[in-house]
Each structure stands twice: as structure tokens, then as C-alpha cells.
Design a protein around this motif. Structure first.
Motif, PDB file in Angstrom:
ATOM      1  N   GLN A  58       0.827  -1.203   0.000  1.00 60.08           N
ATOM      2  CA  GLN A  58       0.000   0.000   0.000  1.00 60.08           C
ATOM      3  C   GLN A  58       0.862   1.255   0.000  1.00 60.08           C
ATOM      4  N   ALA A  59       1.983   1.180   0.717  1.00 61.02           N
ATOM      5  CA  ALA A  59       2.859   2.345   0.829  1.00 61.02           C
ATOM      6  C   ALA A  59       3.828   2.477  -0.339  1.00 61.02           C
ATOM      7  N   LYS A  60       4.325   1.341  -0.855  1.00 57.04           N
ATOM      8  CA  LYS A  60       5.396   1.360  -1.856  1.00 57.04           C
ATOM      9  C   LYS A  60       4.949   0.999  -3.267  1.00 57.04           C
ATOM     10  N   GLY A  61       3.796   0.341  -3.389  1.00 59.06           N
ATOM     11  CA  GLY A  61       3.326  -0.056  -4.709  1.00 59.06           C
ATOM     12  C   GLY A  61       3.790  -1.435  -5.138  1.00 59.06           C
ATOM     13  N   VAL A  62       4.714  -2.027  -4.402  1.00 60.62           N
ATOM     14  CA  VAL A  62       5.219  -3.376  -4.692  1.00 60.62           C
ATOM     15  C   VAL A  62       5.399  -4.108  -3.367  1.00 60.62           C
ATOM     16  N   PHE A  63       5.530  -5.430  -3.454  1.00 55.74           N
ATOM     17  CA  PHE A  63       5.850  -6.208  -2.266  1.00 55.74           C
ATOM     18  C   PHE A  63       7.367  -6.204  -2.041  1.00 55.74           C
ATOM     19  N   ALA A  64       7.784  -6.295  -0.792  1.00 59.58           N
ATOM     20  CA  ALA A  64       9.215  -6.368  -0.471  1.00 59.58           C
ATOM     21  C   ALA A  64       9.763  -7.724  -0.896  1.00 59.58           C
ATOM     22  N   ASP A  65      10.965  -7.727  -1.475  1.00 64.73           N
ATOM     23  CA  ASP A  65      11.577  -8.987  -1.893  1.00 64.73           C
ATOM     24  C   ASP A  65      12.701  -9.418  -0.949  1.00 64.73           C
ATOM     25  N   ASN A  66      12.816  -8.716   0.199  1.00 68.17           N
ATOM     26  CA  ASN A  66      13.790  -9.128   1.212  1.00 68.17           C
ATOM     27  C   ASN A  66      13.296  -8.671   2.582  1.00 68.17           C
ATOM     28  N   PHE A  67      13.702  -9.393   3.612  1.00 68.57           N
ATOM     29  CA  PHE A  67      13.216  -9.093   4.950  1.00 68.57           C
ATOM     30  C   PHE A  67      13.795  -7.801   5.502  1.00 68.57           C
ATOM     31  N   GLU A  68      14.994  -7.430   5.060  1.00 67.10           N
ATOM     32  CA  GLU A  68      15.600  -6.200   5.558  1.00 67.10           C
ATOM     33  C   GLU A  68      14.703  -5.002   5.235  1.00 67.10           C
ATOM     34  N   SER A  69      14.227  -4.936   3.985  1.00 69.58           N
ATOM     35  CA  SER A  69      13.342  -3.830   3.583  1.00 69.58           C
ATOM     36  C   SER A  69      12.016  -3.884   4.328  1.00 69.58           C
ATOM     37  N   LEU A  70      11.503  -5.089   4.506  1.00 73.06           N
ATOM     38  CA  LEU A  70      10.209  -5.261   5.162  1.00 73.06           C
ATOM     39  C   LEU A  70      10.267  -4.812   6.622  1.00 73.06           C
ATOM     40  N   ILE A  71      11.297  -5.228   7.333  1.00 71.81           N
ATOM     41  CA  ILE A  71      11.418  -4.863   8.741  1.00 71.81           C
ATOM     42  C   ILE A  71      11.801  -3.392   8.911  1.00 71.81           C
ATOM     43  N   TYR A  72      12.619  -2.860   8.001  1.00 73.22           N
ATOM     44  CA  TYR A  72      12.951  -1.430   8.054  1.00 73.22           C
ATOM     45  C   TYR A  72      11.681  -0.601   7.909  1.00 73.22           C
ATOM     46  N   PHE A  73      10.826  -0.985   6.958  1.00 76.08           N
ATOM     47  CA  PHE A  73       9.550  -0.295   6.767  1.00 76.08           C
ATOM     48  C   PHE A  73       8.732  -0.344   8.054  1.00 76.08           C
ATOM     49  N   LEU A  74       8.667  -1.512   8.657  1.00 74.42           N
ATOM     50  CA  LEU A  74       7.857  -1.696   9.855  1.00 74.42           C
ATOM     51  C   LEU A  74       8.364  -0.845  11.013  1.00 74.42           C
ATOM     52  N   GLU A  75       9.668  -0.780  11.163  1.00 76.48           N
ATOM     53  CA  GLU A  75      10.264  -0.106  12.315  1.00 76.48           C
ATOM     54  C   GLU A  75      10.464   1.401  12.124  1.00 76.48           C
TER      55      GLU A  75
END
Length: 212
Positions: A58-75
Motif C-alpha cells: 500500500q505504501a510502496k506499490g510493490v511487495f518487499a523482496d527481502n526481509f531487511e526492507s520489510l522490517i525497516y519499513f515496519l520499524e
């Protein structure tokens, strides 16, 4: 005499055989109970990760393809929260049905945008209330398969469906990893099969467990 001797020999053998059978059944029951808990905990984590992926897209327009990006977004990232004040009237004004957009222009309603940390928006109260309470949410361990030191597998990209480009992701782990530390050999599970959510071949957010 031979019959008595044979009976004396058979009695301990029968006891040992009974013990082995009982122990085998007991071990199977214990494994199945532990397996159900392990699977349920992993399913909850996969649902949590799916929730983050949905909000990330919803925020980026694409799904994250690595956990580093996903957790950085979350935190670290923030997400907008729109708060509406007032109410769009149901009645007609000069024969015109008032839409939210027109009510906004007329000043009948107002909208204010605030920004909250992504983790407060992703894991909001309704979502937290839908989770299984026996598996507490721990963001620091979100990417790790329970009872192991192994991360879930993560992939993301896009596929074409009906001449439309669709964003997809898949998060998974195999049952061998799910059952880390358990004697899972020769049980009723294919240890090389995957427990997963999402798909890299279908536009799906579903998990492959029995129920959502």
C-alpha cells in the motif's frame, strides 16, 4: 519342563514387546500434539508477515523482496491515517445527492491526515485482536521460524495474468524446519513440503494451510 522354561523366557519378551509398542504409540501422540502447536505458531507468523507485506505494498506499490526492507519499513516508516469529522447528509440538497467529495467542498465534513509509525498502523487494534493470544507478537523474531535459527524464505516480483501485470509474493518454510528438534522422520508429514503464504505463480494472498 520345556514348556515352563519357554514360558519364563516369553514373559519378559512380551513385557519388552508391550513396552516398545506402548512407547511407540505414546511417542507418536506426543509428536502429533507438538506438531499441531508448531504448525499453528508458524501459520500465525506467516499471517503476521502477510499483514506487513500488504501494508508495505500500500505504501510502496510493490511487495518487499527481502526481509531487511520489510522490517525497516515496519520499524522506521510512517503511514498516513485520515480522520474524518462531520457526516455526509443522506438527504438531497436542491435535488442533488451529496457525495463525500461535495460534502468536503461545502465544508460539511473535514478530513485531517496524521502519520503514525508503520508498525502501529500495520498491527492495529483490530488486527491484534484477531491474532492467537498464545503466540505473542515479537517483531524482533518475526522473520525466524519458531524453535530454529532459520529465517523464512521470501520472494516477490510480478506476473502477468489476463494481460495484466500483478504484484506477487511468497513466504515459506519446509516442515523439516518447522519440526526442528523433534523426531519427525517416518511420521505423517512430508518434511520437504512447504508451509507458505502467497504464491509466485498466482495472484493470491492465501496460505496453504487448511483454514484462514
Amino acid at each position: 519342563m520345556k514348556a515352563k522354561t519357554l514360558a519364563i523366557i516369553l514373559i519378559p519378551l512380551n513385557i519388552i514387546l508391550f513396552y516398545l509398542i506402548y512407547n511407540s504409540i505414546n511417542s507418536e501422540v506426543e509428536f502429533n500434539n507438538a506438531a499441531k502447536i508448531r504448525i499453528a505458531e508458524n501459520v500465525q507468523k506467516l499471517k503476521d508477515l502477510r499483514q506487513v507485506q500488504v501494508k508495505y505494498k500500500q505504501a510502496k506499490g510493490v511487495f518487499a523482496d527481502n526481509f531487511e526492507s520489510l522490517i525497516y519499513f515496519l520499524e522506521n516508516d510512517s503511514m498516513p491515517i485520515v480522520k474524518a469529522t462531520g457526516e455526509t447528509p443522506d438527504s438531497l440538497i436542491n435535488g442533488v445527492q451529496i457525495s463525500d467529495e461535495l460534502a468536503l467542498e461545502l465544508g460539511l465534513i473535514t478530513r485531517d491526515t496524521a502519520y503514525l509509525l508503520a508498525k502501529e498502523t500495520v498491527f492495529d487494534t483490530p488486527y491484534l485482536e484477531s491474532r492467537k493470544n498464545e503466540f505473542p507478537l515479537n517483531i524482533n523474531q518475526l522473520t525466524i521460524v519458531p524453535y530454529s535459527n532459520t529465517k523464512f524464505n521470501l520472494d516477490a516480483g510480478q506476473i502477468e495474468k489476463g494481460n495484466v501485470i500483478v504484484q506477487v509474493f511468497e513466504i515459506s518454510t519446509n516442515y523439516r524446519t518447522v519440526f526442528t528438534g523433534l523426531d519427525a522422520e517416518n511420521k505423517s508429514y512430508d518434511l520437504d513440503a512447504f508451509l507458505k503464504v502467497g504464491s509466485m505463480t498466482e495472484a493470491s494472498l492465501n496460505g496453504n494451510w487448511k483454514s484462514e
